[in-house]
Design an enzyme around this catalytic site. Sequence first.
Site, PDB file in Angstrom:
ATOM      1  N   ASP A 158       0.835  -1.205   0.000  1.00 31.89           N
ATOM      2  CA  ASP A 158       0.000   0.000   0.000  1.00 31.89           C
ATOM      3  C   ASP A 158       0.871   1.258   0.000  1.00 31.89           C
ATOM      4  O   ASP A 158       2.105   1.171   0.020  1.00 31.89           O
ATOM      5  CB  ASP A 158      -0.909  -0.067   1.241  1.00 31.89           C
ATOM      6  CG  ASP A 158      -2.250   0.609   1.030  1.00 31.89           C
ATOM      7  OD1 ASP A 158      -2.377   1.437   0.107  1.00 31.89           O
ATOM      8  OD2 ASP A 158      -3.178   0.327   1.813  1.00 31.89           O
ATOM      9  N   ASP A 213     -10.076   3.258  -3.430  1.00 37.09           N
ATOM     10  CA  ASP A 213     -10.822   2.064  -3.005  1.00 37.09           C
ATOM     11  C   ASP A 213     -12.233   1.978  -3.611  1.00 37.09           C
ATOM     12  O   ASP A 213     -12.979   2.963  -3.635  1.00 37.09           O
ATOM     13  CB  ASP A 213     -10.966   2.045  -1.481  1.00 37.09           C
ATOM     14  CG  ASP A 213      -9.628   1.809  -0.792  1.00 37.09           C
ATOM     15  OD1 ASP A 213      -8.588   1.754  -1.485  1.00 37.09           O
ATOM     16  OD2 ASP A 213      -9.622   1.685   0.444  1.00 37.09           O
TER      17      ASP A 213
HETATM   18  C1  GLA Z   1      -5.998   1.181   1.542  1.00 36.41           C
HETATM   19  C2  GLA Z   1      -6.104   0.157   0.416  1.00 36.41           C
HETATM   20  C3  GLA Z   1      -7.218  -0.822   0.743  1.00 36.41           C
HETATM   21  C4  GLA Z   1      -6.925  -1.505   2.068  1.00 36.41           C
HETATM   22  C5  GLA Z   1      -6.750  -0.467   3.159  1.00 36.41           C
HETATM   23  C6  GLA Z   1      -6.282  -1.099   4.469  1.00 36.41           C
HETATM   24  O1  GLA Z   1      -7.130   1.979   1.609  1.00 36.41           O
HETATM   25  O2  GLA Z   1      -6.353   0.792  -0.805  1.00 36.41           O
HETATM   26  O3  GLA Z   1      -7.378  -1.772  -0.283  1.00 36.41           O
HETATM   27  O4  GLA Z   1      -5.765  -2.292   1.933  1.00 36.41           O
HETATM   28  O5  GLA Z   1      -5.796   0.533   2.797  1.00 36.41           O
HETATM   29  O6  GLA Z   1      -6.087  -0.162   5.485  1.00 36.41           O
END
Ligand code: GLA
Length: 377
Positions: A158, A213
């Site tokens: 990430d 997301d």
């Molecule tokens: C980010 C990523 C998600 C998930 C969250 C976890 O938002 O894009 O897919 O992994 O972090 O905290």
Amino acid sequence: MATVRRACALLLVLGALTLLAGSAVPVPPLGNGLARTPPMGWNDYNAFGLDVTEDLVRRSADRLVSSGLRDAGYVYVNIDDAWMAPARDAAGNLQADPERFPHGIGALADYVHGLGLKLGIYEDAGTKTCGGYPGSFGHEEQDARRFAGWGVDYLKYDTCYDGGVPARERYGAMRDALAATGRPIVYSICNWGADRVWAWGSGYGNLWRTTPDIRPTFASLLDVFHATVRVSGYAGPGGWNDPDMLEVGNGMTRTEDRAELSLWAMLAAPLITGADLTTASGATLADLANPAVVAVDQDPLGRPATVVSSRAGLDVLTRPLAGGDVAVLLFNETGAAADMAWTVPGATAVHELWTGATGTAVTARVPAHGVAMFRVA
Ligand code: GLA
């Protein structure tokens, strides 16, 4: 001679126009030999957020097997954020949260491997993960060795708390650290589509997120689809556009769920289910496992679909398949059913992949928010 010169000039102009149009510029591929077709599996985050435990991961792995999803191709069991203890140990090693993962990640990897599955884990190319746990920035080699030692097969990496360090520097450090372990580990770049990652992703990772997301709504699905299909030309075997984990079974209608699966398969996207497998309905499991749709996603030619027609919310996508077949998707973004059709020159047989209907023409009454998906011989 003059003809040759004119032809050369024409080629130069065409080349320049192609560059201006922003088509894919080749990047040397990662070369770890992994993910020749898009990865498939499960991840806890969409259904459980930061509420992940060893018990949940084990029960979900069991369900992948008993539901038939493993045999349909869903083999990665991916643990997302919040598996860690809040601090590294005295030697600077990452450690699993002792309450939520009492037997540790190595034992979980053994369990998952014993089921014929693979284990994925999550870290962050910054000082902290998005959930506030220790990040890997500056610890890449030590952390990669830790993952390899545990038997991890996949890393989702990430981009929270990046400290202003350029993405390629941060993602390149972990790429090199993973390679140095000698263990085959699929490398998933999760930088939310920032920095035009599709243009350089294939030199760094096996897949890269194209957007922020996803949410379990049709509006979110549309945003993610549109952002991803316009960069289709950058993806191929070993390096895939990642429109994020599937929301099938997480609250959309079944029509919308099938639209998502079909779009992801056309895009040659990773199929990582984000459903709660411990409670998923038979309909959700059957849709995820649809062998004809999965076969389009996993087609060995690895050429993602492009939009060949789009008018007032009615889209047609086509994807060339190995052996000469073509996949065609009729997608109705609108709120009312519509009659849709597409002509594939030279088509001999047409097979609809959700109803099983066969015929000779690509045509359907497509429900609002729905699809008809065809394999055309
Ligand atoms: C980010 C990523 C998600 C998930 C969250 C976890 O938002 O894009 O897919 O992994 O972090 O905290």
